[in-house]
Design an enzyme around this catalytic site. Structure first.
Site, mmCIF file in Angstrom:
data_model
loop_
_atom_site.group_PDB
_atom_site.id
_atom_site.type_symbol
_atom_site.label_atom_id
_atom_site.label_comp_id
_atom_site.label_asym_id
_atom_site.label_seq_id
_atom_site.Cartn_x
_atom_site.Cartn_y
_atom_site.Cartn_z
ATOM 1 N N SER A 142 34.061 46.805 46.727
ATOM 2 C CA SER A 142 35.556 46.114 47.054
ATOM 3 C C SER A 142 36.229 46.699 48.162
ATOM 4 O O SER A 142 35.735 47.651 48.506
ATOM 5 C CB SER A 142 36.182 46.617 45.414
ATOM 6 O OG SER A 142 37.522 46.381 45.617
ATOM 7 N N TYR A 155 38.467 52.735 39.162
ATOM 8 C CA TYR A 155 38.021 51.744 39.924
ATOM 9 C C TYR A 155 37.786 52.155 41.201
ATOM 10 O O TYR A 155 36.643 51.911 41.971
ATOM 11 C CB TYR A 155 38.998 50.413 39.685
ATOM 12 C CG TYR A 155 38.316 49.151 40.405
ATOM 13 C CD1 TYR A 155 37.325 48.478 39.491
ATOM 14 C CD2 TYR A 155 38.884 48.822 41.663
ATOM 15 C CE1 TYR A 155 36.864 47.314 40.070
ATOM 16 C CE2 TYR A 155 38.253 47.531 42.208
ATOM 17 C CZ TYR A 155 37.198 46.810 41.575
ATOM 18 O OH TYR A 155 36.842 45.667 41.883
HETATM 19 P P1 NAD Z 1 34.837 38.416 35.995
HETATM 20 O O1 NAD Z 1 35.546 39.133 35.203
HETATM 21 O O2 NAD Z 1 34.998 36.775 36.245
HETATM 22 O O3 NAD Z 1 33.204 38.826 35.959
HETATM 23 C C1 NAD Z 1 32.812 40.056 35.544
HETATM 24 C C2 NAD Z 1 31.679 39.556 34.676
HETATM 25 O O4 NAD Z 1 30.971 40.834 34.422
HETATM 26 C C3 NAD Z 1 31.823 39.209 33.323
HETATM 27 O O5 NAD Z 1 31.035 37.815 33.275
HETATM 28 C C4 NAD Z 1 31.632 40.051 32.444
HETATM 29 O O6 NAD Z 1 31.243 39.547 31.071
HETATM 30 C C5 NAD Z 1 30.392 40.830 32.989
HETATM 31 N N1 NAD Z 1 30.597 42.063 32.455
HETATM 32 C C6 NAD Z 1 31.300 42.929 32.268
HETATM 33 N N2 NAD Z 1 30.973 44.288 31.830
HETATM 34 C C7 NAD Z 1 29.578 44.003 31.463
HETATM 35 C C8 NAD Z 1 28.432 45.010 31.139
HETATM 36 N N3 NAD Z 1 28.578 46.136 30.782
HETATM 37 N N4 NAD Z 1 27.342 44.527 30.935
HETATM 38 C C9 NAD Z 1 26.918 43.054 31.545
HETATM 39 N N5 NAD Z 1 28.007 42.289 32.160
HETATM 40 C C10 NAD Z 1 29.044 42.866 32.090
HETATM 41 O O7 NAD Z 1 35.108 39.311 37.396
HETATM 42 P P2 NAD Z 1 34.837 39.150 38.953
HETATM 43 O O8 NAD Z 1 36.098 39.264 39.845
HETATM 44 O O9 NAD Z 1 33.854 37.915 39.286
HETATM 45 O O10 NAD Z 1 33.771 40.643 39.157
HETATM 46 C C11 NAD Z 1 32.669 40.565 39.773
HETATM 47 C C12 NAD Z 1 32.399 41.875 40.755
HETATM 48 O O11 NAD Z 1 33.492 41.554 41.697
HETATM 49 C C13 NAD Z 1 33.010 43.102 40.011
HETATM 50 O O12 NAD Z 1 32.118 44.093 40.406
HETATM 51 C C14 NAD Z 1 34.533 43.280 40.568
HETATM 52 O O13 NAD Z 1 34.539 44.727 40.746
HETATM 53 C C15 NAD Z 1 34.160 42.679 42.083
HETATM 54 N N6 NAD Z 1 35.406 42.376 42.772
HETATM 55 C C16 NAD Z 1 36.217 41.608 42.237
HETATM 56 C C17 NAD Z 1 37.384 41.435 42.968
HETATM 57 C C18 NAD Z 1 38.321 40.337 42.501
HETATM 58 O O14 NAD Z 1 39.525 40.221 43.030
HETATM 59 N N7 NAD Z 1 38.003 39.312 41.564
HETATM 60 C C19 NAD Z 1 37.794 42.028 44.107
HETATM 61 C C20 NAD Z 1 36.742 42.893 44.402
HETATM 62 C C21 NAD Z 1 35.618 43.230 43.916
#
Ligand code: NAD
Length: 254
Positions: A142, A155
């Site tokens: 991130s 986080y």
């Molecule tokens: P999201 O919530 O849409 O997807 C996250 C997925 O992870 C979900 O399907 C959830 O069910 C799954 N998950 C959560 N805990 C879990 C577990 N214990 N075991 C298996 N699956 C699990 O969010 P996203 O934004 O697509 O996030 C994906 C990655 O991107 C994450 O690592 C997040 O930290 C990172 N990220 C997101 C952003 C943003 O702005 N969306 C920015 C930087 C980093």
């Protein structure tokens, strides 16, 4: 031309957001995909989408913080598709709070889902990659793995760890031709971002609008991030390992 024909990928957190978009993208490029997630309905939906488009996919119900689930996910992938070439360690959670308002249980949970998961999934995947002569691991960091942010101490700690464990893993497994790289997304329109708005008591619209304040003047789409994962998954990045790629519309540029 499909660039990942004959390859097999595991995408954790593949039921939603960045993971979903990446699973679809890798499948479009010809990879067989295991969608690994806690969310069975969402994950199965992504599998159905891939199959309807003519691709190959299975769902693995996996809590990435649990050893047995990670081991079984890798085993089911190898049993279904005959190997494992690409591991996208992407599942993650966020708790928007400072040290005072983060409970010890929340701290441990964020660390388990965001960091330990990468250790566990990689532990079981790497032997299969090594046996096949190589592979590609992509970790989701991130922007907050590179700079600090307010009310997100667990986080930020977890994503800082993801960035540096990527480098350590690249050093350890380069000789086996296993590349390990990290994508650092900026604010991307997913359920996680909307969940952050709720945790902070803000409306989705206000929060998402504020998140678009960056040089390219919009928030990211899951597809923006999936394109970068595709780069690390395939041969285009054959000589790239230990790299940290910021994909954030220029948010960290200045
Ligand atoms: P999201 O919530 O849409 O997807 C996250 C997925 O992870 C979900 O399907 C959830 O069910 C799954 N998950 C959560 N805990 C879990 C577990 N214990 N075991 C298996 N699956 C699990 O969010 P996203 O934004 O697509 O996030 C994906 C990655 O991107 C994450 O690592 C997040 O930290 C990172 N990220 C997101 C952003 C943003 O702005 N969306 C920015 C930087 C980093």
């Amino acid at each position: 031309m499909e660039t990942l024909q004959g390859k097999t990928a595991v995408v954790t957190g593949g039921a939603s957001g960045i993971g979903r978009a990446t699973a679809l993208q890798l499948a479009r490029e010809g990879a067989a995909v295991t969608v690994a997630d806690l969310n069975e309905a969402g994950g199965q939906g992504v599998v159905d989408e891939i199959k309807e488009a003519g691709g190959r996919a299975i769902f693995a119900r996996c809590d990435v913080s649990q050893t047995a689930d990670c081991k079984r996910t890798v085993e089911e992938t190898v049993a279904a598709f005959g190997g494992l070439d690409i591991l996208f360690n992407n599942a993650g959670i966020i708790r928007r709070a400072d040290v005072l308002d983060t409970t010890e249980a929340e701290w441990d949970q964020v660390k388990a889902v965001n960091i330990k998961s990468i250790f566990l999934m990689s532990k079981y995947a790497i032997p299969h990659m090594a046996a096949a002569g190589g592979g590609s691991i992509i970790n989701t960091g991130s922007g907050w793995g590179l700079v600090g942010g307010g009310d997100a101490v667990s986080y930020c700690a977890s994503k800082g760890a993801v960035v540096n464990m990527t480098r350590a893993m690249a050093i350890d497994h380069g000789p086996q031709n296993i590349r390990v790289n990290c994508i650092c997304p900026g604010d991307t329109d997913t359920e996680m971002l909307r969940n952050e708005a709720r945790q902070l008591g803000q409306s989705d619209d206000t929060f998402l609008e504020g998140a678009g304040d960056r040089p390219l003047q919009r928030i990211g789409t899951p597809e923006d991030i999936a394109q970068s994962v595709l780069y690390f998954a395939g041969e285009q990045s054959a000589w790239t390992t230990g790299a940290i790629l910021v994909v954030d519309g220029g948010g960290l540029a200045g």
